[in-house]
Design a protein around this motif. Structure first.
Motif, PDB file in Angstrom:
ATOM      1  N   ARG A 150       0.818  -1.225   0.000  1.00 18.16           N
ATOM      2  CA  ARG A 150       0.000   0.000   0.000  1.00 18.16           C
ATOM      3  C   ARG A 150       0.845   1.267   0.000  1.00 18.16           C
ATOM      4  N   ALA A 192      -2.956   6.503   3.171  1.00 18.75           N
ATOM      5  CA  ALA A 192      -2.186   5.273   2.971  1.00 18.75           C
ATOM      6  C   ALA A 192      -0.769   5.483   3.500  1.00 18.75           C
ATOM      7  N   THR A 200      -0.471   1.866   7.773  1.00 24.23           N
ATOM      8  CA  THR A 200      -0.691   0.567   7.130  1.00 24.23           C
ATOM      9  C   THR A 200      -0.522  -0.623   8.077  1.00 24.23           C
ATOM     10  N   SER A 213       0.997   4.048  -3.033  1.00 23.76           N
ATOM     11  CA  SER A 213       0.706   5.450  -2.764  1.00 23.76           C
ATOM     12  C   SER A 213       1.801   6.351  -3.352  1.00 23.76           C
ATOM     13  N   SER A 254      -4.846   0.788  -1.326  1.00 25.26           N
ATOM     14  CA  SER A 254      -4.399   2.159  -1.515  1.00 25.26           C
ATOM     15  C   SER A 254      -4.937   2.631  -2.871  1.00 25.26           C
ATOM     16  N   GLN A 295      -6.334   5.292   1.814  1.00 19.46           N
ATOM     17  CA  GLN A 295      -6.412   3.867   2.095  1.00 19.46           C
ATOM     18  C   GLN A 295      -7.820   3.543   2.575  1.00 19.46           C
TER      19      GLN A 295
END
Ligand code: ASN
Length: 497
Positions: free
Chosen positions: A181, A406, A430, A185, A442, A458
């Motif tokens: 994630r 995220a 995360t 991002s 994400s 997220q």
């Protein structure tokens, strides 16, 4: 002229099935794009043209014979280099495994191949997945396609960068504390960590076995849904005891929208230290967009979340220490020459084979599991894990999903973060999901107002609600648009003849 840059995985597979272009043409176009772009992005540790062309030839032969094609036929795929694929090395970006040839293929990789993907190569990563910038790779760093002076995030940085640079339409990563994630991002692509147990880890080099999960990157939510179908569709994998049956069609309810859905917001999270103003504003805008599409915003609280990073950096290193004990200079990987006895060989091989961060995590793990220390930290971390898991369960009584950043900031420059504890804070948003085991994704929100770099939100759902996760992600994609190939890379190679 048709270019892979403008086609999603879904469109590539549809074009191959319709005979608009062949899988071999796609393979050649992807390999040409890699040739042109790789010098600047360095997302791969190994490119595997023959494997991709052989897979493409099999698809073209199946089509010529009138057979129905699988759902991702002809889609170029990058594979994180901690996943085994016969015909490639699996190095984990470590000198320890620099010459390790895969002797079998990981279930997750095999399922993507069964769905028709073309394996174009193995993607760079932080060594053994320890890191958030891909800078700890023993071989070379990877550059962020949106600004090559910056990192792509990590540990699955090569997988995220390969998609953002348009070298592939899909890639696989693994996520122990944010490793899918956070790079998604930083690179402005969709990256999903499915619920723990949804995807088999058989054949994926283990880091933290109670935390690791495999998941896909793509430039659209629909592509990620197709990849999820491929990863879970064949049911549980008997070779991974944690894998569970999860027979849902991720594409089926993608367009259901968010009307009537309750989306949780955690006010304390939006004020956390380290969160930049542009990320906060973008996530607030995402909340407003979901509300405009009929969702109801509800404030929730996860009171024990501040313990998440501390708990992760006890549980993660403890598990990593046990998992990486197998690299003893005897059975696997790098072996130091001229040692007088086994103990000497093991310790000198490990000293030379592992990089700094891998050593740091293992030494930390060894300390945390030693007698006297164990009770104090490991038990405390497990208690925190239970409390965080309960927090999520209580929040999900009130909401369908939670929306949060995220990553606290956009991509940083190479070398900008040298203090490991500062690097660990990259996973502020995360890590708690890996601790609790639920699914998260994400989703790109365009470019940040201040940095001009990709920013993301997220989304988090209860365990095994991953289909709902993608439905809500799709609503955000409708509002913010799907991610383009990074402009400096688009148009270089990748044309379909
Ligand atoms: N592996 C991960 O999920 C990333 C995390 N930043 C770590 O270093 O542990």
């Amino acid at each position: 002229m048709l270019s892979l840059d403008t086609l999603s995985a879904q469109q590539i597979a549809a074009g191959v099935a319709a005979g608009d272009f062949s899988a071999t043409e796609v393979a050649n176009a992807a390999l040409a794009a890699i040739d042109e772009r790789e010098g600047a992005v360095q997302a791969f540790l190994q490119v595997s043209p023959q494997l991709a062309l052989d897979a493409a030839a099999r698809i073209d032969a199946a089509r010529a014979a009138g057979e129905a094609l699988p759902p991702l036929a002809g889609v170029p795929l990058a594979i994180k280099d901690n996943m085994n694929l016969v015909g490639t090395r699996t190095t984990c970006a470590s000198n320890m495994l620099a010459n390790y040839e895969s002797v079998y293929t990981a279930t997750c990789v095999q399922r993507m191949l069964d769905a028709g993907c073309l394996p174009v190569g193995k993607a760079n990563m932080d060594e053994f997945a320890f890191g958030s910038s891909t800078e700890s790779s023993a071989f070379h760093p990877t550059n962020n396609p949106w600004d090559v002076e910056r990192v792509p995030g990590g540990s699955s940085g090569g997988s995220a960068a390969a998609v953002a640079a348009g070298e592939v339409a899909l890639s696989l990563g693994s996520d122990t504390g944010g490793s899918i994630r956070q790079p998604a991002s930083f690179c402005g692509v969709v990256g999903m960590k499915p619920t723990y147990g949804a995807v088999s880890r058989y054949g994926v080099v283990a880091f933290g076995s109670s935390l690791d999960q495999v998941g896909p990157f793509g430039r659209t939510v629909a592509d990620v849904a197709l990849a999820m179908n491929a990863l879970v569709g064949a049911g549980r994998d008997p070779y991974d005891g944690t894998s569970q049956d999860f027979a849902v069609d991720f594409c089926e309810h993608l367009e259901d929208g968010v009307a009537g859905k309750r989306i949780g917001i955690i006010p304390a999270f939006m004020e956390a230290e380290g969160l930049t103003a542009e990320v906060r504003r973008a996530v607030e805008k995402a909340a407003t967009e979901l509300e405009a599409q009929g969702a109801q915003l509800v404030e929730v609280d996860l009171p024990h979340l501040d313990a998440a990073i501390a708990a992760y950096y006890v549980i993660g290193p403890a598990e990593a220490f046990s998992n990486l004990a197998r690299f003893d200079g005897v059975r696997y990987g790098f072996q130091e020459e001229g040692c007088s006895n086994l103990a000497d060989q093991s310790s000198r091989s490990r000293a030379r084979g592992f990089g700094m961060e891998a050593k740091r995590r293992q030494m930390l793990g060894a300390y945390l599991l030693s007698s006297g220390v164990y009770d104090k930290y490991y038990y405390a971390a497990q208690k925190a894990r239970t409390l965080i898991t309960r927090d999520y369960a209580a929040a999900f009584e009130k909401v369908d999903a939670i929306l949060m950043p995220a990553a606290p900031r956009t991509a940083f420059r190479h070398g900008e973060i040298s203090d490991p504890t500062q690097m660990y804070l990259s996973d502020l948003y995360t890590i708690s999901l890996n601790i609790a085991g639920n699914g998260g994704v994400s989703v790109p929100l365009g470019l940040g107002e201040d940095s001009g770099l990709p920013v993301s939100a997220q989304l988090v759902v209860p365990a095994f609600s991953d289909r709902k996760l993608l439905t809500i992600a799709r609503a955000l994609e409708l509002a913010f648009g799907s991610s383009p190939v990074a402009p400096d890379f688009a148009g270089k190679g990748g044309e379909l003849a």
